[in-house]
Design an enzyme around this catalytic site. Structure first.
Site, mmCIF file in Angstrom:
data_model
loop_
_atom_site.group_PDB
_atom_site.id
_atom_site.type_symbol
_atom_site.label_atom_id
_atom_site.label_comp_id
_atom_site.label_asym_id
_atom_site.label_seq_id
_atom_site.Cartn_x
_atom_site.Cartn_y
_atom_site.Cartn_z
ATOM 1 N N THR A 131 31.675 10.055 -16.510
ATOM 2 C CA THR A 131 30.366 9.157 -17.289
ATOM 3 C C THR A 131 29.972 10.215 -17.512
ATOM 4 O OG1 THR A 131 28.374 7.993 -17.058
ATOM 5 C CG2 THR A 131 29.108 8.483 -15.046
ATOM 6 N N CYS A 139 19.575 10.855 -13.430
ATOM 7 C CA CYS A 139 20.270 9.261 -13.553
ATOM 8 C C CYS A 139 21.370 9.384 -11.977
ATOM 9 C CB CYS A 139 21.405 8.708 -13.950
ATOM 10 S SG CYS A 139 20.615 8.167 -15.489
ATOM 11 N N HIS A 163 26.842 4.034 -13.393
ATOM 12 C CA HIS A 163 25.665 4.755 -13.399
ATOM 13 C C HIS A 163 24.503 4.538 -13.978
ATOM 14 C CE1 HIS A 163 24.777 8.481 -16.932
ATOM 15 N NE2 HIS A 163 23.977 8.332 -16.281
#
Lengths: 157, 213
Positions: free
Chosen positions: A20, A26, A43
């Protein structure tokens, strides 16, 4: 290589790698059952689904609903819940502490820790906070989490 | 006008936004010219409404390294404005002004860093001045916050604050060409992107002020 985009999740096994890109505020949550070698990566963008003001209905965006779905998917793929451990990364504040009154990165991290606690999943490694982005590679073969950042050394945790 | 979605904008609204883009870019070129002591010419800016995910792809994909300068807007227009400078633009600007080519956008000293911060300030100010000169709306601007990092993480900042990954932003594509003078050798052409993320109510008010419904 299985790419997990923002507000999404995926499960992998064998010699696959989950990746990711560009985690800022995040958080990337890597869950791993080392006995059955089942790996999962979520994520997430925001902490709690009940705080949602959005009309968009993507439950993978929130830490609580995202982690819950990831655990279910891993169990479907042959993982045992009691064997799952976690590694987490992200939760930065991209423009530094002065740029925003509410530190969403920190709130995300707190929520993730709390949710994993409720599921009794131990966090065995983490690389969080700061003010820089992280790209995460999670190797299903051995549960290694590889964290790459711009202008910093790559970390293996 | 009450806007409920950015997609409700029609061709007339785009024309107005393009004109704001034009004026803003003209202001920006003047400022860049006085900074660099070079002739700065501009292309017609390209104004689009993009989803944040599309904007990330357009800017080179999530892990492309860019410099982002963020200012917050308060007043008649609420929201934020992000200036995105590609590494090439940073290198070219620093080279023209300081006569030194940095190896990477991380390789800047304190003076060069505050210079880049000032460039972001000037660029976003140029567009906001265009808005206020056309509409009479006034907006307070926060100090600029600067970071050089992955574009995906930088654009996640407005995505998180507006809580909509699918939310739309105004995306202005600028191209500045620097040369020593008319008909002289072109030194460099650099692209920068302005991303305006207004709340929908402010945008509706802007069109009201301009008499467009």
């Amino acid at each position: 290589m299985v790419i997990v985009s923002i507000a999404d999740l995926a499960v992998a096994s064998g010699d696959e790698t989950l990746v990711t890109y560009a985690l800022g505020s995040c958080v990337g949550i890597c869950l791993y059952d080392s006995v059955n070698r089942v790996a999962g990566l979520a994520h997430i963008m925001l902490p709690w689904s009940k705080e949602a003001v959005s009309t968009e209905n993507n439950m993978r965006r929130y830490a609580d609903t995202g982690i819950t779905e990831l655990i279910t998917k891993m169990i479907d793929s042959g993982a045992k819940k009691a064997q799952i451990t976690a590694k987490i990364a992200g939760g930065a504040q991209m423009f530094g502490a002065a740029s925003s009154a509410f530190n969403i990165g920190e709130r995300n991290i707190k929520a993730v820790i709390k949710i994993l606690e409720t599921y009794r999943i131990p966090i065995i490694a983490s690389e969080t906070g700061g003010s820089y982005a992280r790209t995460v590679y999670f190797h299903a073969q051995n549960g290694t989490m590889e964290i790459r950042s711009a202008n910093r050394d790559t970390l293996m945790i | 006008m009450k806007l409920s979605r950015m997609e409700d904008l029609g061709p007339v609204h785009y024309d107005v936004l393009k004109e704001i883009g034009n004026i803003g870019q003209g202001n920006a070129a003047t400022a860049l010219s006085s900074f660099s002591n070079k002739l700065v010419t501009i292309d017609v800016p390209n104004v689009r409404v993009l989803g944040i995910n599309q904007a990330i792809e357009y800017l080179g994909g999530p892990d492309n390294i860019v410099t982002g300068i963020l200012v917050r807007l308060h007043g008649d227009i609420n929201g934020m404005m992000l200036t995105i400078l590609q590494s090439g633009f940073i290198k070219a600007l620093v080279e023209m002004v300081f006569g030194r080519t940095p190896a990477t956008p991380f390789d800047l000293n304190e003076i060069e860093c505050s210079f880049i911060q000032e460039i972001g300030n000037i660029l976003s100010g140029s567009y906001l001045n265009a808005i206020s000169s056309l509409s009479g709306m006034t907006t307070d601007v926060s100090v600029p916050y600067v970071t050089t990092d992955m574009v995906g993480a930088i654009l996640a900042v407005p995505a998180v604050e507006f809580a909509e990954l699918g939310s739309k932003v105004l995306f202005i594509d600028d191209c500045f060409t620097f040369s020593e003078g008319f008909n002289e050798k072109m030194l460099t052409a650099s692209r920068s992107n302005m991303i305006l993320i207004p709340d929908l109510q402010s945008l509706g008010n802007l069109f009201d002020k301009l008499g467009i419904s």
